[in-house]
Design a protein around this motif. Structure first.
Motif, PDB file in Angstrom:
ATOM      1  N   GLY A  54      -1.676  -2.969  -4.343  1.00  0.00           N
ATOM      2  CA  GLY A  54      -2.915  -3.713  -4.487  1.00  0.00           C
ATOM      3  C   GLY A  54      -2.962  -5.045  -3.758  1.00  0.00           C
ATOM      4  O   GLY A  54      -1.955  -5.577  -3.291  1.00  0.00           O
ATOM      5  N   TYR A  55      -4.155  -5.595  -3.723  1.00  0.00           N
ATOM      6  CA  TYR A  55      -4.476  -6.840  -3.016  1.00  0.00           C
ATOM      7  C   TYR A  55      -4.153  -8.068  -3.861  1.00  0.00           C
ATOM      8  O   TYR A  55      -4.344  -8.083  -5.070  1.00  0.00           O
ATOM      9  CB  TYR A  55      -5.974  -6.821  -2.670  1.00  0.00           C
ATOM     10  CG  TYR A  55      -6.595  -8.157  -2.394  1.00  0.00           C
ATOM     11  CD1 TYR A  55      -6.377  -8.810  -1.184  1.00  0.00           C
ATOM     12  CD2 TYR A  55      -7.431  -8.770  -3.337  1.00  0.00           C
ATOM     13  CE1 TYR A  55      -6.969 -10.049  -0.922  1.00  0.00           C
ATOM     14  CE2 TYR A  55      -8.029  -9.986  -3.090  1.00  0.00           C
ATOM     15  CZ  TYR A  55      -7.797 -10.631  -1.884  1.00  0.00           C
ATOM     16  OH  TYR A  55      -8.389 -11.843  -1.622  1.00  0.00           O
ATOM     17  N   LYS A  84      -6.783  -7.553   2.954  1.00  0.00           N
ATOM     18  CA  LYS A  84      -7.572  -6.788   1.982  1.00  0.00           C
ATOM     19  C   LYS A  84      -8.290  -5.629   2.659  1.00  0.00           C
ATOM     20  O   LYS A  84      -8.951  -5.805   3.675  1.00  0.00           O
ATOM     21  CB  LYS A  84      -8.598  -7.691   1.292  1.00  0.00           C
ATOM     22  CG  LYS A  84      -9.268  -7.066   0.079  1.00  0.00           C
ATOM     23  CD  LYS A  84     -10.165  -8.088  -0.616  1.00  0.00           C
ATOM     24  CE  LYS A  84     -10.641  -7.590  -1.976  1.00  0.00           C
ATOM     25  NZ  LYS A  84     -11.458  -6.373  -1.882  1.00  0.00           N
ATOM     26  N   TYR A  86     -10.521  -2.986   0.802  1.00  0.00           N
ATOM     27  CA  TYR A  86     -11.037  -2.578  -0.501  1.00  0.00           C
ATOM     28  C   TYR A  86     -10.061  -3.012  -1.600  1.00  0.00           C
ATOM     29  O   TYR A  86      -9.765  -4.189  -1.726  1.00  0.00           O
ATOM     30  CB  TYR A  86     -11.328  -1.076  -0.519  1.00  0.00           C
ATOM     31  CG  TYR A  86     -12.434  -0.703   0.447  1.00  0.00           C
ATOM     32  CD1 TYR A  86     -13.769  -0.853   0.074  1.00  0.00           C
ATOM     33  CD2 TYR A  86     -12.141  -0.239   1.733  1.00  0.00           C
ATOM     34  CE1 TYR A  86     -14.798  -0.533   0.967  1.00  0.00           C
ATOM     35  CE2 TYR A  86     -13.164   0.074   2.626  1.00  0.00           C
ATOM     36  CZ  TYR A  86     -14.486  -0.078   2.230  1.00  0.00           C
ATOM     37  OH  TYR A  86     -15.491   0.221   3.110  1.00  0.00           O
ATOM     38  N   THR A  87      -9.501  -2.088  -2.371  1.00  0.00           N
ATOM     39  CA  THR A  87      -8.583  -2.469  -3.454  1.00  0.00           C
ATOM     40  C   THR A  87      -7.154  -2.710  -2.967  1.00  0.00           C
ATOM     41  O   THR A  87      -6.328  -3.242  -3.695  1.00  0.00           O
ATOM     42  CB  THR A  87      -8.561  -1.372  -4.542  1.00  0.00           C
ATOM     43  OG1 THR A  87      -7.780  -1.816  -5.643  1.00  0.00           O
ATOM     44  CG2 THR A  87      -7.961  -0.068  -4.010  1.00  0.00           C
ATOM     45  N   GLY A 117      -1.031  -1.885  -9.044  1.00  0.00           N
ATOM     46  CA  GLY A 117      -2.346  -1.355  -8.719  1.00  0.00           C
ATOM     47  C   GLY A 117      -2.228   0.101  -8.316  1.00  0.00           C
ATOM     48  O   GLY A 117      -1.842   0.948  -9.109  1.00  0.00           O
TER      49      GLY A 117
END
Length: 341
Positions: A54-55, A84, A86-87, A117
């Motif tokens: 994830g970001y 980044k 999206y997610t 994530g």
């Protein structure tokens, strides 16, 4: 200090008629020889931070950088921090390149995943572990990072650290709760080579006994997702720990059935149930079983020790565990102890 969890070993003399379980015919010493333990970190060693899933922003990881530097380590930040898509913490190609660079760079002695994530599985099969295999280093994280823990354990027999990540470091150390401080400090202790020992209080649903074996596990959903692949977790003779968050009880039941039907529960040395944040049943569609019901049903007929409510998972009480390292699990009426051998 939260007295429910503490870094001290309760004397073995307090054991009350434990069931002793041997991991296999192979001795603990022989098992230990099969596992590659990366070099522990020394002052001045470098930890790399990357986002394989994830970001996260640069500002969000600053508290972790400050803290790891206070431990005497240097810190380098990967290109995916602040990236980044999206997610995700950057595109698949960017996340792949960033993690690959850190796996290959001999000056980086440990890799801290910035957050979980979702995303590690998308780059896993493109990673080249040849340099990592010959010169292993510590990989740190949990949740989605279970994908990486399972893969390097199954394929390369390299130890790793299941623990909190950069997004869990408190922004103000002076205002942090004691349990936050203890769990974050456990990462430092693990990286520096301290033998880890954890104790937790008695749970009436525990199954008494003593077991030794390689400690493996992580997020239950990720473990299930790897079933049937070359990264599938191998559990025979080992101590398995599992945790999860945001799942319905029926979904947890299905995941435990996956473990049961695939034989992953058959030859365990011991089982540790960590934190499970369960999603409430929909009104009118109640499942009718608790987490404890689900677990006990699946292990019926097996005689290894089982511990509930261990301090690992998506919660404040999430201590660093060395995956792939030989541990002793002691479960009795005075409480539970998990100690690195």
């Amino acid at each position: 200090m939260n007295r429910k969890y503490f870094l001290s070993l309760i004397p073995a003399s307090l054991l009350i008629n434990p069931l002793r379980v041997s991991p296999s015919e192979t001795s603990t010493a022989e098992l230990a020889k099969k596992v590659k333990i990366p070099p522990y970190l020394l002052p001045g060693d470098t930890i790399g931070i990357t986002c394989p899933a994830g970001y996260i922003t640069q500002a969000e990881i600053e508290p972790s950088i400050i803290q790891m530097k206070s431990w005497g380590f240097n810190v380098t930040t990967g290109k995916t921090v602040g990236a980044k898509d999206y997610t995700f913490g950057g595109t698949d190609a960017e996340r792949l390149a960033d993690l690959q660079q850190m796996l290959d760079d001999p000056t980086i002695k440990a890799i801290m995943c910035a957050r979980g994530g979702y995303g590690a599985i998308r780059i896993l099969d493109q990673l080249d572990f040849s340099k990592f295999k010959s010169s292993p280093k510590w990989l740190i994280g949990f949740s989605d990072i279970t994908i990486l823990h399972c893969h390097i354990n199954t394929k390369y027999h390299v130890a790793s650290i299941h623990s909190k990540m950069c997004n869990s470091f408190p922004s103000d150390w002076a205002l942090a709760e004691p349990i936050q401080i203890e769990t974050i400090n456990s990462i430092q202790q693990a990286l520096k080579g301290q033998k880890m020992k954890y104790s937790t209080s008695y749970n009436a649903n525990n199954r008494m006994g003593v077991a030794e074996g390689e400690l493996i596990g992580g997020n239950l959903r990720c473990i299930e997702n790897l079933a049937g692949s070359k990264s599938e977790i191998q559990t025979d003779g080992k101590i398995l720990f599992v945790e999860d968050t945001g799942e319905y009880l029926y979904s947890i039941d299905r995941m435990f059935y996956n473990l049961k039907r695939s034989g992953k529960l058959d030859k365990l040395s011991g089982l540790i149930i960590g934190g499970f944040k369960v999603k409430p049943d929909d009104v009118g569609s109640e499942f009718g079983k608790t987490l404890i019901d689900i677990v006990l049903e699946k292990i019926n007929g097996f005689n290894y020790p089982v511990c509930f409510d261990f301090p690992v998972g998506h919660q404040r009480a999430n201590f660093a565990l060395k995956c792939g390292v030989i541990h002793k699990l002691e479960v009795w009426e005075k409480g539970t102890v998990l100690a690195e051998i």
